[in-house]
Design an enzyme around this catalytic site. Structure first.
Site, PDB file in Angstrom:
ATOM      1  N   ASP A  20       0.438  -8.694  -0.192  1.00 16.50           N
ATOM      2  CA  ASP A  20       1.208  -8.144   0.926  1.00 16.50           C
ATOM      3  C   ASP A  20       2.617  -8.725   1.021  1.00 16.50           C
ATOM      4  O   ASP A  20       2.947  -9.709   0.344  1.00 16.50           O
ATOM      5  CB  ASP A  20       0.449  -8.352   2.246  1.00 16.50           C
ATOM      6  CG  ASP A  20      -0.255  -9.697   2.328  1.00 16.50           C
ATOM      7  OD1 ASP A  20       0.166 -10.629   1.632  1.00 16.50           O
ATOM      8  OD2 ASP A  20      -1.230  -9.811   3.081  1.00 16.50           O
ATOM      9  N   ASP A  27      -9.160 -12.837  12.972  1.00 11.00           N
ATOM     10  CA  ASP A  27      -9.701 -11.541  13.395  1.00 11.00           C
ATOM     11  C   ASP A  27     -10.449 -10.830  12.256  1.00 11.00           C
ATOM     12  O   ASP A  27     -10.837  -9.682  12.386  1.00 11.00           O
ATOM     13  CB  ASP A  27      -8.576 -10.641  13.933  1.00 11.00           C
ATOM     14  CG  ASP A  27      -7.508 -10.324  12.879  1.00 11.00           C
ATOM     15  OD1 ASP A  27      -7.628 -10.823  11.733  1.00 11.00           O
ATOM     16  OD2 ASP A  27      -6.567  -9.575  13.197  1.00 11.00           O
ATOM     17  N   HIS A  52      -9.193 -10.151   9.211  1.00 11.07           N
ATOM     18  CA  HIS A  52      -8.379  -9.330   8.300  1.00 11.07           C
ATOM     19  C   HIS A  52      -8.357  -9.926   6.895  1.00 11.07           C
ATOM     20  O   HIS A  52      -8.499 -11.133   6.710  1.00 11.07           O
ATOM     21  CB  HIS A  52      -6.963  -9.114   8.845  1.00 11.07           C
ATOM     22  CG  HIS A  52      -6.075 -10.311   8.839  1.00 11.07           C
ATOM     23  ND1 HIS A  52      -5.395 -10.745   9.957  1.00 11.07           N
ATOM     24  CD2 HIS A  52      -5.709 -11.176   7.854  1.00 11.07           C
ATOM     25  CE1 HIS A  52      -4.669 -11.805   9.648  1.00 11.07           C
ATOM     26  NE2 HIS A  52      -4.848 -12.099   8.380  1.00 11.07           N
ATOM     27  N   GLU A  92      -6.047  -4.908   9.083  1.00  9.89           N
ATOM     28  CA  GLU A  92      -6.397  -5.417  10.407  1.00  9.89           C
ATOM     29  C   GLU A  92      -7.611  -4.658  10.969  1.00  9.89           C
ATOM     30  O   GLU A  92      -7.917  -3.554  10.500  1.00  9.89           O
ATOM     31  CB  GLU A  92      -5.199  -5.229  11.350  1.00  9.89           C
ATOM     32  CG  GLU A  92      -3.962  -6.021  10.944  1.00  9.89           C
ATOM     33  CD  GLU A  92      -4.014  -7.491  11.381  1.00  9.89           C
ATOM     34  OE1 GLU A  92      -5.112  -7.998  11.692  1.00  9.89           O
ATOM     35  OE2 GLU A  92      -2.942  -8.115  11.403  1.00  9.89           O
TER      36      GLU A  92
HETATM   37  C1  F6R Z   1      -1.686 -13.459   2.983  1.00  8.93           C
HETATM   38  C2  F6R Z   1      -2.767 -12.612   3.498  1.00  8.93           C
HETATM   39  C3  F6R Z   1      -3.436 -12.930   4.785  1.00  8.93           C
HETATM   40  C4  F6R Z   1      -3.884 -14.395   4.866  1.00  8.93           C
HETATM   41  C5  F6R Z   1      -4.610 -14.673   6.187  1.00  8.93           C
HETATM   42  C6  F6R Z   1      -4.971 -16.130   6.327  1.00  8.93           C
HETATM   43  O1  F6R Z   1      -1.204 -12.964   1.760  1.00  8.93           O
HETATM   44  O2  F6R Z   1      -3.092 -11.666   2.877  1.00  8.93           O
HETATM   45  O3  F6R Z   1      -4.551 -12.094   4.932  1.00  8.93           O
HETATM   46  O4  F6R Z   1      -4.725 -14.679   3.790  1.00  8.93           O
HETATM   47  O5  F6R Z   1      -3.806 -14.299   7.248  1.00  8.93           O
HETATM   48  O6  F6R Z   1      -3.802 -16.876   6.408  1.00  8.93           O
HETATM   49  P1  F6R Z   1      -3.813 -18.481   6.375  1.00  8.93           P
HETATM   50  O7  F6R Z   1      -4.317 -18.867   5.032  1.00  8.93           O
HETATM   51  O8  F6R Z   1      -2.375 -18.880   6.572  1.00  8.93           O
HETATM   52  O9  F6R Z   1      -4.709 -18.902   7.477  1.00  8.93           O
END
Ligand code: F6R
Length: 237
Positions: free
Chosen positions: A68, A137, A139, A144
């Site tokens: 992303d 959440d 995701h 989401e």
């Molecule tokens: C990032 C991504 C997000 C993160 C998720 C957890 O490329 O795809 O889904 O993996 O938000 O983020 P952290 O590791 O910062 O808790």
């Protein structure tokens, strides 16, 4: 099949995760790696850089596709995911820069950028190993919670809890972009192998629901239960 491992420390999580990725690179030197940003994979990237410096890993034939990118941020913005990847991995290993793909958050036509991203993954022959983090959440990427799983790569509106969680990287929550380009559930689920990592108490509930709760778009990571080869590693701190 989903293999769920709970370990005590983030260091253990990173060692197991890095071993899996290193093993993939050694076994198939021209692998397509699906990569994630965020705090969870930082320790894994550090180990991979160390292994490269020790002469144990060769990234020269590797291709990477990231999950992303924030809409509106260019690769030189310190909070962009392209910048993150450069500073945590790409700048320190011998990966060919032309074979590192991150969606372009500044693309003039975002829908066309998403379609081209999916086409690129398909042309590359799909993803061999996809690394994922998970949001509080549930995701994955920026898929989401919602009414349905979104199959293709798409423009995703960030959930308020994601904006709040990511505000720590920006001057304030107001500075967090409201949208991101996210690989869809389709290309993620078509990866031949998936490694999801999470650490800390805040993620416990979403990880447990993902691995053994109902499969529902209200918790996007729960779809992974339908994948034939998933490893989930959760560390308690
Ligand atoms: C990032 C991504 C997000 C993160 C998720 C957890 O490329 O795809 O889904 O993996 O938000 O983020 P952290 O590791 O910062 O808790």
């Amino acid at each position: 099949m989903l293999n769920y491992q709970v370990v005590d420390t983030y260091e253990e999580l990173c060692r197991i995760g890095a071993d899996m990725i290193a093993g993939q690179i050694v076994k198939k030197p021209d692998s397509v790696l699906g990569l994630a940003t965020g705090s969870s994979p930082e320790g894994i990237y550090k180990i991979l850089v160390d292994l490269y410096r020790a002469g144990k890993l060769d990234f020269s034939k590797i291709t990477s596709v990231n999950l992303d990118e924030y809409v509106g941020l260019g690769g030189d913005h310190p909070q962009s995911y392209r910048y993150f990847m450069q500073k945590h991995l790409f700048d320190y290993v011998n990966i060919d820069p032309a074979k590192t793909f991150v969606p372009n958050g500044l693309a003039p036509d975002l829908a066309a950028e998403c379609a081209a991203y999916d086409k690129r993954i398909e042309t590359l022959g799909g993803i061999d190993l996809q690394l994922l983090g998970i949001g509080v959440d549930g995701h994955i990427g920026f898929n989401e919670p919602g009414d349905c799983f979104v199959e293709p790569t798409h423009v995703a509106e960030l959930h308020p809890s994601t904006i709040a969680a990511n505000a720590r990287f920006f001057a304030s929550a107001d500075d967090v972009p409201r949208a991101a380009l996210s690989m869809g559930i389709g290309p993620i689920m078509r990866a031949r192998k998936i490694l999801l990592i999470a650490n800390g108490k805040a993620k416990k509930e979403s990880v447990e629901k993902a691995v053994s709760g109902p499969i529902t778009p209200l918790l996007p990571a729960s779809i992974l239960q339908l994948h034939p080869d998933v490893t989930v590693i959760y560390s308690k701190n």
